[in-house]
Scaffold this motif. Structure first.
Motif, mmCIF file in Angstrom:
data_model
loop_
_atom_site.group_PDB
_atom_site.id
_atom_site.type_symbol
_atom_site.label_atom_id
_atom_site.label_comp_id
_atom_site.label_asym_id
_atom_site.label_seq_id
_atom_site.Cartn_x
_atom_site.Cartn_y
_atom_site.Cartn_z
ATOM 1 N N GLU A 71 -7.063 -0.332 0.370
ATOM 2 C CA GLU A 71 -6.006 -0.972 1.027
ATOM 3 C C GLU A 71 -6.127 -2.067 1.869
ATOM 4 O O GLU A 71 -5.625 -2.876 1.669
ATOM 5 C CB GLU A 71 -5.248 0.427 2.179
ATOM 6 C CG GLU A 71 -4.847 1.730 1.377
ATOM 7 C CD GLU A 71 -4.686 2.551 2.593
ATOM 8 O OE1 GLU A 71 -3.762 3.334 2.055
ATOM 9 O OE2 GLU A 71 -5.406 2.842 3.408
ATOM 10 N N ILE A 108 0.841 -1.215 -0.163
ATOM 11 C CA ILE A 108 0.076 -0.055 -0.069
ATOM 12 C C ILE A 108 0.764 1.081 0.020
ATOM 13 O O ILE A 108 0.252 2.260 -0.081
ATOM 14 C CB ILE A 108 -0.983 0.134 1.176
ATOM 15 C CG1 ILE A 108 -0.247 0.181 2.434
ATOM 16 C CG2 ILE A 108 -2.009 -1.237 1.386
ATOM 17 C CD1 ILE A 108 -1.225 0.483 3.830
ATOM 18 N N HIS A 157 -11.031 4.424 -1.988
ATOM 19 C CA HIS A 157 -9.758 4.913 -1.362
ATOM 20 C C HIS A 157 -10.170 6.373 -0.952
ATOM 21 O O HIS A 157 -10.067 7.323 -1.784
ATOM 22 C CB HIS A 157 -8.506 5.057 -2.224
ATOM 23 C CG HIS A 157 -7.083 5.322 -1.500
ATOM 24 N ND1 HIS A 157 -6.939 4.689 -0.531
ATOM 25 C CD2 HIS A 157 -6.104 6.137 -2.012
ATOM 26 C CE1 HIS A 157 -5.705 5.202 -0.271
ATOM 27 N NE2 HIS A 157 -5.310 5.884 -0.918
#
Length: 346
Positions: free
Chosen positions: A301, A198, A217
């Motif tokens: 993530e 990430i 995100h």
């Protein structure tokens, strides 16, 4: 050669995703959760099989075999993870959870289809005090119907998943000519870290909106006290590193006494992530803080740490999506197990 599979209790499709990459043709998947089925249907790049919202107790095996054009004994693999919350070590009290009965429902479907293999994934706690009797009864039933049982607790971090995640994997192999071929995949010594997965993602917008180029995100707003807590912590630190004025009352007892050590924490850059749970979107539920930025990790993530592809989409609101991601079998783990099953056939 054709390797066919039915995925039961399929959730958002993590198991199907990994098995199909390993070489399985997913014929059919089902789950009682409508949003999870919508998620599968949304991802046409990865799935082209029929996915339906259905209760396993209401599914007619004979009709389904006819619909899929297969006969009893022809299916390669019947797979799934019957809901495991009733066996979770986080639950207390009597074992009266109706979901536990679904383990036996799963096994009845296995015997209906009589595939060459079955794969059952569950929390290690299913083999503990509360779940052992139910599990052993189901496995005895499978053995009486011609299956040899292979079982092992696998930790996803040993199979290319950047996350600590222990799961009991049970493989049933139909006895043919008295020879058993299946072997579990060997653990790798190489660990994939949070940084590798990430760190290259850009910061999500500060206003809480979704990143314009990366779906799911976004940064959730933290309460004033949680923002103070996360600012105080370094990567890898949890609530035991917080000063007393930043602890909730229930956490002022030493963590070695009450547990709950891994709350209000940040992930470490250079280690694997903690287990991505169904509430990884909440800073108060675990070490789910970003290693550096003052926020919980984003839904995207979390999906990447579960080894879903970057372009895999999910249906539902924030809590729905976190639940689907956290409850999934990591596709990379499913891939490694699927490869070994196929190697047992050829």
């Amino acid at each position: 050669m054709r390797y066919t599979c039915i995925d039961s209790f399929s959730g958002a499709g993590g198991l199907s995703l990994g098995l199909s990459k390993a070489g399985f043709e997913i014929l059919f998947s089902f789950d009682i959760d409508e949003l999870s089925i919508k998620t599968q249907k949304l991802n046409t790049k990865y799935f082209n099989h029929e996915a339906v919202c259905a209760d396993i107790t209401q599914l007619n095996s004979k009709q389904l075999m006819k619909q899929l054009g297969i006969k009893k004994g022809e299916l390669t693999l019947f797979a799934g993870g019957p809901p495991c919350q009733g066996f979770s070590i986080q639950r207390i009290g009597e074992d009266s959870d109706d979901r536990n009965n679904l383990v036996f429902e799963f096994m009845k479907k296995v015997v209906d289809f009589l595939p060459k293999f079955f794969l059952m994934e569950n929390v290690p706690g299913i083999a503990g005090k509360r779940g052992k009797e139910i599990l052993e009864e189901a496995l005895d039933y499978a053995e009486q119907n011609g299956y040899a049982i292979h079982r092992q607790i696998l930790d996803a971090q040993d199979y290319g998943v950047p996350q600590r995640r222990k799961r009991l994997i049970i493989i049933g192999e139909r006895k043919l000519n008295g020879k058993l071929k299946f072997q579990f995949p060997k653990a790798s010594t190489k660990k994939i870290t949070v940084r590798e997965v990430i760190s290259k993602l850009p910061k999500p917008p500060a206003d809480g909106k979704e990143h314009e180029k990366i779906s799911l995100h976004r940064s959730d707003k933290l309460s004033k006290v949680n923002l103070e807590r996360i600012k105080y912590l370094k990567p890898g630190q949890g609530r035991e590193f917080l000063p007393e004025n930043l602890l909730a009352d229930c956490h002022k007892i030493d963590s070695s006494v009450i547990g709950h050590r891994n709350v209000y924490g940040r992930m470490s850059w250079d280690k694997v992530a903690p287990t991505i749970t169904a509430r990884f979107d909440s800073f108060t539920r675990g070490l789910f803080g970003h290693p550096e930025q003052h926020r919980t990790i984003s839904l995207r993530e979390g999906a990447l740490l579960q080894t879903f592809p970057m372009d895999f989409d999910f249906c539902g609101n924030k809590v729905d999506v976190a639940r689907q991601i956290g409850n999934a079998v990591p596709p990379k783990l499913a891939f490694e197990i699927g490869k070994k099953i196929i190697q047992s056939i050829v």
